[in-house]
Every structure is written in structure tokens, then in C-alpha cells.
Scaffold this motif. Structure first.
Motif, PDB file in Angstrom:
ATOM      1  N   GLU A   1      38.330  42.064  45.009  1.00 50.18           N
ATOM      2  CA  GLU A   1      37.037  41.044  45.559  1.00 50.18           C
ATOM      3  C   GLU A   1      36.096  41.660  43.972  1.00 50.18           C
ATOM      4  OE1 GLU A   1      33.135  40.002  48.056  1.00 50.18           O
ATOM      5  OE2 GLU A   1      34.744  41.324  48.336  1.00 50.18           O
ATOM      6  N   HIS A   2      35.961  41.097  42.698  1.00 56.21           N
ATOM      7  CA  HIS A   2      35.078  41.435  41.948  1.00 56.21           C
ATOM      8  C   HIS A   2      33.480  41.294  41.816  1.00 56.21           C
ATOM      9  CE1 HIS A   2      37.996  43.041  39.860  1.00 56.21           C
ATOM     10  NE2 HIS A   2      38.952  42.364  39.948  1.00 56.21           N
ATOM     11  N   VAL A   3      32.567  42.277  41.617  1.00 57.88           N
ATOM     12  CA  VAL A   3      31.501  40.857  42.692  1.00 57.88           C
ATOM     13  C   VAL A   3      30.443  42.049  41.436  1.00 57.88           C
ATOM     14  CG1 VAL A   3      29.050  42.003  43.647  1.00 57.88           C
ATOM     15  CG2 VAL A   3      31.094  42.083  44.927  1.00 57.88           C
ATOM     16  N   VAL A   4      30.025  40.274  40.732  1.00 63.21           N
ATOM     17  CA  VAL A   4      29.422  40.547  39.098  1.00 63.21           C
ATOM     18  C   VAL A   4      27.757  40.305  40.156  1.00 63.21           C
ATOM     19  CG1 VAL A   4      28.488  39.444  37.211  1.00 63.21           C
ATOM     20  CG2 VAL A   4      31.377  39.938  37.516  1.00 63.21           C
ATOM     21  N   PRO A   5      27.312  40.555  39.848  1.00 65.69           N
ATOM     22  CA  PRO A   5      25.784  39.938  39.910  1.00 65.69           C
ATOM     23  C   PRO A   5      25.086  39.073  39.480  1.00 65.69           C
ATOM     24  CG  PRO A   5      25.849  42.290  39.999  1.00 65.69           C
ATOM     25  CD  PRO A   5      27.247  41.399  39.195  1.00 65.69           C
ATOM     26  N   ASP A   6      24.569  38.328  40.144  1.00 65.71           N
ATOM     27  CA  ASP A   6      23.731  37.124  39.881  1.00 65.71           C
ATOM     28  C   ASP A   6      22.826  37.206  39.090  1.00 65.71           C
ATOM     29  OD1 ASP A   6      26.179  35.188  40.358  1.00 65.71           O
ATOM     30  OD2 ASP A   6      25.618  36.244  42.397  1.00 65.71           O
ATOM     31  N   PHE A   7      22.156  38.331  40.272  1.00 69.04           N
ATOM     32  CA  PHE A   7      20.544  38.378  39.620  1.00 69.04           C
ATOM     33  C   PHE A   7      20.936  39.821  39.428  1.00 69.04           C
ATOM     34  CE2 PHE A   7      20.812  34.152  42.455  1.00 69.04           C
ATOM     35  CZ  PHE A   7      20.134  33.965  41.447  1.00 69.04           C
ATOM     36  N   SER A   8      19.506  39.986  38.244  1.00 69.66           N
ATOM     37  CA  SER A   8      19.260  41.760  37.791  1.00 69.66           C
ATOM     38  C   SER A   8      17.722  41.765  38.607  1.00 69.66           C
ATOM     39  CB  SER A   8      19.284  41.909  37.177  1.00 69.66           C
ATOM     40  OG  SER A   8      18.803  43.717  36.885  1.00 69.66           O
ATOM     41  N   ILE A   9      17.596  43.066  39.462  1.00 67.41           N
ATOM     42  CA  ILE A   9      15.797  43.433  39.703  1.00 67.41           C
ATOM     43  C   ILE A   9      14.993  43.555  39.359  1.00 67.41           C
ATOM     44  CG2 ILE A   9      14.142  43.034  41.853  1.00 67.41           C
ATOM     45  CD1 ILE A   9      15.206  41.643  42.958  1.00 67.41           C
ATOM     46  N   LYS A  10      14.174  44.589  38.327  1.00 66.49           N
ATOM     47  CA  LYS A  10      14.782  45.956  37.781  1.00 66.49           C
ATOM     48  C   LYS A  10      12.552  46.327  38.023  1.00 66.49           C
ATOM     49  CE  LYS A  10      17.837  45.677  34.606  1.00 66.49           C
ATOM     50  NZ  LYS A  10      17.340  46.059  32.751  1.00 66.49           N
ATOM     51  N   ILE A  11      11.906  48.081  38.020  1.00 67.06           N
ATOM     52  CA  ILE A  11      10.849  47.628  38.657  1.00 67.06           C
ATOM     53  C   ILE A  11      10.337  48.791  36.937  1.00 67.06           C
ATOM     54  CG2 ILE A  11       8.959  49.389  39.691  1.00 67.06           C
ATOM     55  CD1 ILE A  11      11.238  49.532  41.438  1.00 67.06           C
ATOM     56  N   VAL A  12       9.461  47.262  36.486  1.00 61.49           N
ATOM     57  CA  VAL A  12       8.182  47.713  35.254  1.00 61.49           C
ATOM     58  C   VAL A  12       7.229  47.732  35.519  1.00 61.49           C
ATOM     59  CG1 VAL A  12       8.459  46.887  32.876  1.00 61.49           C
ATOM     60  CG2 VAL A  12      10.659  46.364  33.998  1.00 61.49           C
ATOM     61  N   ASP A  13       7.156  49.094  34.616  1.00 64.77           N
ATOM     62  CA  ASP A  13       5.957  49.743  35.034  1.00 64.77           C
ATOM     63  C   ASP A  13       4.554  49.296  36.519  1.00 64.77           C
ATOM     64  OD1 ASP A  13       5.474  50.618  32.313  1.00 64.77           O
ATOM     65  OD2 ASP A  13       4.793  48.621  31.307  1.00 64.77           O
ATOM     66  N   GLY A  14       5.482  49.409  37.704  1.00 59.26           N
ATOM     67  CA  GLY A  14       5.405  49.305  38.907  1.00 59.26           C
ATOM     68  C   GLY A  14       5.461  47.884  39.392  1.00 59.26           C
TER      69      GLY A  14
ATOM     70  N   LYS B   1       7.798  44.523  49.188  1.00 57.43           N
ATOM     71  CA  LYS B   1       7.539  45.971  49.507  1.00 57.43           C
ATOM     72  C   LYS B   1       8.657  46.108  49.771  1.00 57.43           C
ATOM     73  CE  LYS B   1       4.936  48.197  53.234  1.00 57.43           C
ATOM     74  NZ  LYS B   1       3.866  48.238  54.048  1.00 57.43           N
ATOM     75  N   TYR B   2       9.535  45.830  50.012  1.00 60.00           N
ATOM     76  CA  TYR B   2      11.261  46.053  50.039  1.00 60.00           C
ATOM     77  C   TYR B   2      11.256  46.762  49.212  1.00 60.00           C
ATOM     78  CZ  TYR B   2      16.290  46.568  50.057  1.00 60.00           C
ATOM     79  OH  TYR B   2      17.468  46.799  49.485  1.00 60.00           O
ATOM     80  N   PHE B   3      11.454  46.084  47.686  1.00 60.62           N
ATOM     81  CA  PHE B   3      12.093  45.943  45.550  1.00 60.62           C
ATOM     82  C   PHE B   3      11.277  47.203  45.575  1.00 60.62           C
ATOM     83  CE2 PHE B   3      14.133  41.728  47.447  1.00 60.62           C
ATOM     84  CZ  PHE B   3      15.762  41.965  47.242  1.00 60.62           C
ATOM     85  N   LEU B   4      10.544  47.429  45.379  1.00 61.66           N
ATOM     86  CA  LEU B   4       9.369  48.192  45.179  1.00 61.66           C
ATOM     87  C   LEU B   4       9.480  49.852  45.682  1.00 61.66           C
ATOM     88  CD1 LEU B   4       6.577  47.097  44.812  1.00 61.66           C
ATOM     89  CD2 LEU B   4       7.580  47.560  43.166  1.00 61.66           C
ATOM     90  N   THR B   5      10.162  49.697  46.840  1.00 60.99           N
ATOM     91  CA  THR B   5      10.273  51.521  47.576  1.00 60.99           C
ATOM     92  C   THR B   5      12.083  51.529  48.025  1.00 60.99           C
ATOM     93  OG1 THR B   5       9.384  50.070  49.850  1.00 60.99           O
ATOM     94  CG2 THR B   5       8.127  51.413  48.890  1.00 60.99           C
ATOM     95  N   GLY B   6      12.424  49.990  48.015  1.00 61.10           N
ATOM     96  CA  GLY B   6      13.845  50.866  48.696  1.00 61.10           C
ATOM     97  C   GLY B   6      13.832  50.690  50.623  1.00 61.10           C
TER      98      GLY B   6
ATOM     99  N   SER C   1      15.854  39.123  36.495  1.00 59.25           N
ATOM    100  CA  SER C   1      16.437  38.186  35.302  1.00 59.25           C
ATOM    101  C   SER C   1      17.252  37.308  35.913  1.00 59.25           C
ATOM    102  CB  SER C   1      16.903  38.686  33.864  1.00 59.25           C
ATOM    103  OG  SER C   1      17.689  40.111  34.769  1.00 59.25           O
ATOM    104  N   LEU C   2      18.020  36.502  35.506  1.00 58.22           N
ATOM    105  CA  LEU C   2      19.148  35.602  35.346  1.00 58.22           C
ATOM    106  C   LEU C   2      20.383  36.309  35.115  1.00 58.22           C
ATOM    107  CD1 LEU C   2      20.962  33.427  37.577  1.00 58.22           C
ATOM    108  CD2 LEU C   2      19.862  31.676  36.174  1.00 58.22           C
ATOM    109  N   ASN C   3      21.434  36.575  35.467  1.00 61.79           N
ATOM    110  CA  ASN C   3      22.905  36.607  35.073  1.00 61.79           C
ATOM    111  C   ASN C   3      23.349  36.241  33.617  1.00 61.79           C
ATOM    112  OD1 ASN C   3      25.172  37.303  33.889  1.00 61.79           O
ATOM    113  ND2 ASN C   3      26.221  38.156  35.397  1.00 61.79           N
ATOM    114  N   GLY C   4      23.156  36.450  32.312  1.00 59.79           N
ATOM    115  CA  GLY C   4      23.283  35.513  31.528  1.00 59.79           C
ATOM    116  C   GLY C   4      24.569  34.370  31.124  1.00 59.79           C
ATOM    117  N   ARG C   5      25.447  34.581  31.991  1.00 61.43           N
ATOM    118  CA  ARG C   5      26.942  34.366  32.156  1.00 61.43           C
ATOM    119  C   ARG C   5      26.646  32.951  32.654  1.00 61.43           C
ATOM    120  NH1 ARG C   5      30.811  39.440  34.070  1.00 61.43           N
ATOM    121  NH2 ARG C   5      32.299  37.007  34.828  1.00 61.43           N
ATOM    122  N   ASN C   6      25.746  32.381  33.788  1.00 66.45           N
ATOM    123  CA  ASN C   6      25.054  31.785  34.619  1.00 66.45           C
ATOM    124  C   ASN C   6      24.283  31.000  33.516  1.00 66.45           C
ATOM    125  OD1 ASN C   6      25.867  32.219  37.499  1.00 66.45           O
ATOM    126  ND2 ASN C   6      24.817  33.629  36.798  1.00 66.45           N
TER     127      ASN C   6
END
Length: 486
Positions: free
Chosen positions: A271-284, A362-367, A289-294
Motif C-alpha cells: 500500500e503506497h499512500v500518495v497524498p491527494d491534498f497538501s495543507i500548509k501553514i503560511v504566515d499563520g 483550529k485543529y489544523f493550526l494546532t495539531g 493545494s491539490l496534488n498536481g497529479r490530479n
């Protein structure tokens, strides 16, 4: 006498395009790439890459916001093929809906290449000197070993099977003799008929010390007391100290309860997990972003359009030309449908995940999982104005790469419960607190479910003991007695 009557009935059927879209939505990135490759191979009217006249940003969000459809310079709507065909000739492809369930997807399971676990054991048997009958029995025993490395079937059943299927008539003592040979194969513990025997075989393959000898004695004579963690009884029975028992238990804990799983060449699913999305915290702030392969670049073939125009302008209208026109139009339609479906897939994935991200901001900002809000599929479906089944297809098969690891999107969904202040809290929040309480407990005297319920109530979560037990089991945490340590 037969009676005839007319009746009206409303029924709802999905169009081929809708079915195609739903299937594409539920595909994760890797499966989507395979589906795209298959479509490109099967439909010559569909091409990948930009055409020279294209002028649009590669970024998916720009594509999503762009309503001009610049990446599709040729459209089949511009071709009035009905003028070419006579009124009584309806192309067969227009009557074929293929309206099967959206869940009727092909499931393919990739397997690791190399020598199978069974063959790995057979290769070792080749180094052992056996008679023909002994070899047949040994091979049959190896064939009875499951993926965990155990022989689960009773010897008496194996005895009968050897007689009926192999025409080998022997006795139980002879089978047990060959079984002991099989149990000498690697990995240690393979061929055992029980967990107790598996652990003992592994201990006996080690260099015998006092602690290992004690561990073997405990497993052979007091296995039930050991599994139930009746440590005081074991100390009294064998007249040993607590430290001696602790050392023996430590030796047992080093063993592998599933020796078959330790074989690196064991055939199992990859099982190879390839993320379909990417979530980043930029300047708070959160950035999705959607995986470009999609988001592949596709367009309808200009050559196929020119071919169709050529047949359309032809003066002679033969049956062969009509069949060719129908084929070309079918391929052009299929190509456009596929391009439209991919564009809708991109939009659906992005909008759905963006809504989930904002809902759980709130979760994605704090983990911190305690910040996960109660969220069900309907919450997201109502927000984006889509069906619950659509959200389910996104959540059940897609992964998001976050600052806290790559996780399946459905893990962010949970039911709600009321705390002592009447506020809705996520069951995930309660589970996390329960997990932390158990982690911090005194291992010599683990907390019972009743005590855990009291502690959670003191923390503001009034839940019943049976609910605590349910959450504990979902977290794969054993009962208090099995968590006891010395």
C-alpha cells in the motif's frame, strides 16, 4: 383472461457522465492516474498536454476559477452530426447508458514480487534428508501453515486429509515427528499449533540462561496464569523474586507472536499512500493545494475533428462513411465527457477538502486532536450543497498531507457528545483524553473502566462505563487486568 392496463411510474437513472464522475471522484491519486492512462490508451480522440493556442496557468485554483475553458479549444457541440445522418438512423452509442451502480468498480490488488512464504519454507526442506512419504507429509504440513506462521488445523484432520488427498496412510505419531522437523525451519516459531508452542519454540532456539529457562517453565506449566497476569501467584508458585519474574517476562516480550509476518519476502499487499491534498501553514494561515497529479492537461484531438469535418464535407455518403462518422463522433463525445468529468472532479475534491479544512481550522493550526470539532458528512454536504454520498467518496479514499502527518480524511469526522456544560464535543476529543489518562496511570494498579468513567466525569465528560469500554476497545487498549505490569 389477460388484462392490460397502463401505469405511470417515476424512476431516476444516472447518466453515463454522472456514473463516470462518481467513479472518478472516489479514486485516490494513484488509481486516478491508472484510470487516466487507460482512457488515453482506449480513446485516440483524447490527448494529453497543451495545444499551441492554449494560454492558461497550470495552477489548479486558477483553472477552477477560470470559466473560459481555454484548455479545450475544440468542442463537439460545434459539430452538427445529425445533419449528416438521416432522421431514422440513431447511432447505437447514444442508446447505451451502461447504467450500472457507481460502486461497481474494478478492484485490483498489487502483490509483492519474489519467493512466497510457502516456497521459502519448501526450499529449506530440500536440505533435510527425508523419505518420499516423509517429504510428502512435510510438504503438506508446510502447505497448511497460514500467513502468521501457524498450523491451525488439528493433527487428526491432517491425518485424514493425507489419506484422502495424498493416498498416504500414516499415524499421528509420525505426523508429529515430521512436524517437529518443520518447526526447526526459519523463521523461529513457524509451524507452531498455538501461541504457547510458538513462544516456547523461539525460546528453545536461544542460548539457555536462567531467565530463559524460567520463561520456558512458566509458558509450559503456567501459561494461563501468565496470560492473565497473575504475577503474585507465579512468584509464590516458583519461589522467585519480582525481579526474576520481570526478567523472564522481558525475554518473552522480545519474541514474535506471528513469525510468518517477519519474512521479508512474504507475499502481501503493498500500500503506497500518495497524498491527494497538501495543507500548509503560511504566515499563520492555512493553505490548501491539490496534488498536481490530479490535474492533468487534456484536450480533444484536432486530427479527429479534421477527420470528421472531412467526412462531413464529402459528396459521397456511403454506409461505410456513416459508420466511420458514428465512430469518430462517439470518440469525440467520450473525450469531452472525460475532460468535463476530470474538471468537475478537481472542483469537487478542492471544494470539499477546503470546507473540511475551514471547519477544522483550529485543529489544523494546532495539531491538537482535542481541537477537532464534531463533524459528520452531512455538515460538509450541506455547506457545499452536494450529496452526502459525494462527500463520503472524497472522505473514504483520499489522504491529506498535513504538518502533523499524512492522514485519511475520514479520520477528521466524528460524532458529538454533550459535556457537563451542554456543549457539543467530538468523540475524538474524549478518546484522546481517555488515552492520555490510561497512559499516565499507575501500571502496577491500572484503572478499571468504572474508575476511568469517574475521572472523565471529573474532567467534564459525563459518559457511562460501557461507553468508556467501547472507546477503549476502539483505541485497541486492553482491560485493566491486561495492562498490569510488575
Amino acid at each position: 383472461m389477460l388484462k392490460q392496463h397502463l401505469s405511470f411510474k417515476l424512476s431516476q437513472k444516472l447518466s453515463p457522465q454522472q456514473i463516470q464522475l462518481m467513479k472518478l471522484i472516489q479514486l485516490p491519486t494513484q488509481a486516478f492516474e491508472q484510470r487516466l492512462k487507460q482512457e488515453l490508451e482506449e480513446n485516440p480522440a483524447l490527448e494529453t498536454g497543451k495545444e499551441e493556442s492554449d494560454d492558461f496557468d497550470d495552477d489548479f485554483e486558477d483553472t477552477y476559477n477560470d470559466e473560459s475553458d481555454d484548455n479545450e479549444t475544440i468542442t463537439t457541440e460545434d459539430i452538427n452530426i445529425d445533419e449528416y445522418l438521416s432522421d431514422d438512423e440513431v447511432p447505437e452509442y447514444r442508446t447505451q447508458a451502461n447504467n450500472y451502480s457507481a460502486d461497481d468498480e474494478e478492484k485490483t490488488v498489487p502483490y509483492a514480487a519474489g519467493t512466497s512464504f510457502n516456497q521459502f519454507l519448501i526450499n529449506q526442506l530440500n536440505t533435510v534428508t527425508l523419505t518420499d512419504d516423509e517429504w510428502s507429509i512435510a510438504e503438506f504440513l508446510v502447505g497448511s501453515i497460514d500467513e502468521s506462521g501457524y498450523i491451525r488445523r488439528p493433527i487428526t484432520d491432517i491425518l485424514d486429509d493425507l489419506a484422502f488427498t495424498q493416498n498416504i496412510y500414516t499415524d499421528q505419531e509420525s505426523i508429529e515427528k515430521i512436524l517437529r522437523i518443520v518447526q526447526q525451519l526459519d523463521p523461529p516459531g513457524v509451524g507452531a499449533t498455538s501461541l504457547e508452542e510458538c513462544l516456547i519454540i523461539q525460546l528453545k532456539r536461544k542460548e539457555i540462561t536462567e531467565s530463559i529457562e524460567l520463561a520456558i517453565t512458566i509458558l509450559e506449566k503456567s501459561f494461563e496464569q501468565f496470560t492473565k497476569k497473575h504475577y503474585k501467584k507465579l512468584i509464590q508458585k516458583y519461589n522467585i523474586t519480582e525481579d526474576e519474574l520481570k526478567t523472564a517476562i522481558s525475554e518473552i516480550e522480545k519474541l514474535n507472536p506471528k513469525p510468518g509476518g517477519s519474512y521479508s519476502g512474504n507475499t502481501r499487499m503493498i500500500e503506497h499512500v500518495v497524498p491527494d491534498f497538501s495543507i500548509k501553514i503560511v504566515d499563520g494561515e492555512l493553505e490548501l493545494s491539490l496534488n498536481g497529479r490530479n490535474a492533468p492537461e487534456l484536450h480533444v484531438s484536432r486530427d479527429y475533428n479534421n477527420m470528421l469535418e472531412g467526412y462531413k464535407n464529402s459528396k459521397e455518403k456511403t454506409q461505410s462513411q456513416k459508420d466511420t462518422v458514428q465512430f469518430i463522433k462517439q470518440k469525440l463525445d467520450a473525450a469531452k465527457w472525460f475532460i468535463d468529468a476530470i474538471r468537475q472532479r478537481q472542483q469537487t475534491l478542492f471544494v470539499t477538502m477546503n470546507t473540511i479544512m475551514e471547519y477544522q481550522k483550529k485543529y489544523f493550526l494546532t495539531g491538537d486532536e482535542r481541537n477537532l470539532r464534531p463533524m459528520i458528512l452531512k455538515d460538509i454536504a450541506d455547506t457545499i450543497g452536494m450529496d452526502v454520498s459525494t462527500v463520503s467518496r472524497v472522505a473514504n479514499s483520499k489522504y491529506a498531507d498535513t504538518p502533523y502527518g499524512t492522514k485519511l480524511i475520514k479520520e477528521y469526522f466524528s460524532e458529538s457528545m454533550k459535556n457537563d456544560q451542554g456543549e457539543d464535543v467530538s468523540t475524538k476529543e474524549i478518546k484522546k483524553i481517555l488515552e492520555n489518562v490510561i497512559k499516565e496511570e499507575e501500571k502496577r494498579k491500572p484503572l478499571t473502566d468504572d474508575k476511568l468513567a469517574e475521572i472523565l466525569k471529573e474532567k467534564g465528560y459525563p459518559i457511562a462505563r460501557r461507553t468508556v469500554a467501547k472507546y477503549r476497545e476502539q483505541l485497541s487498549i486492553p482491560v485493566a487486568r491486561m495492562r498490569k505490569e510488575i
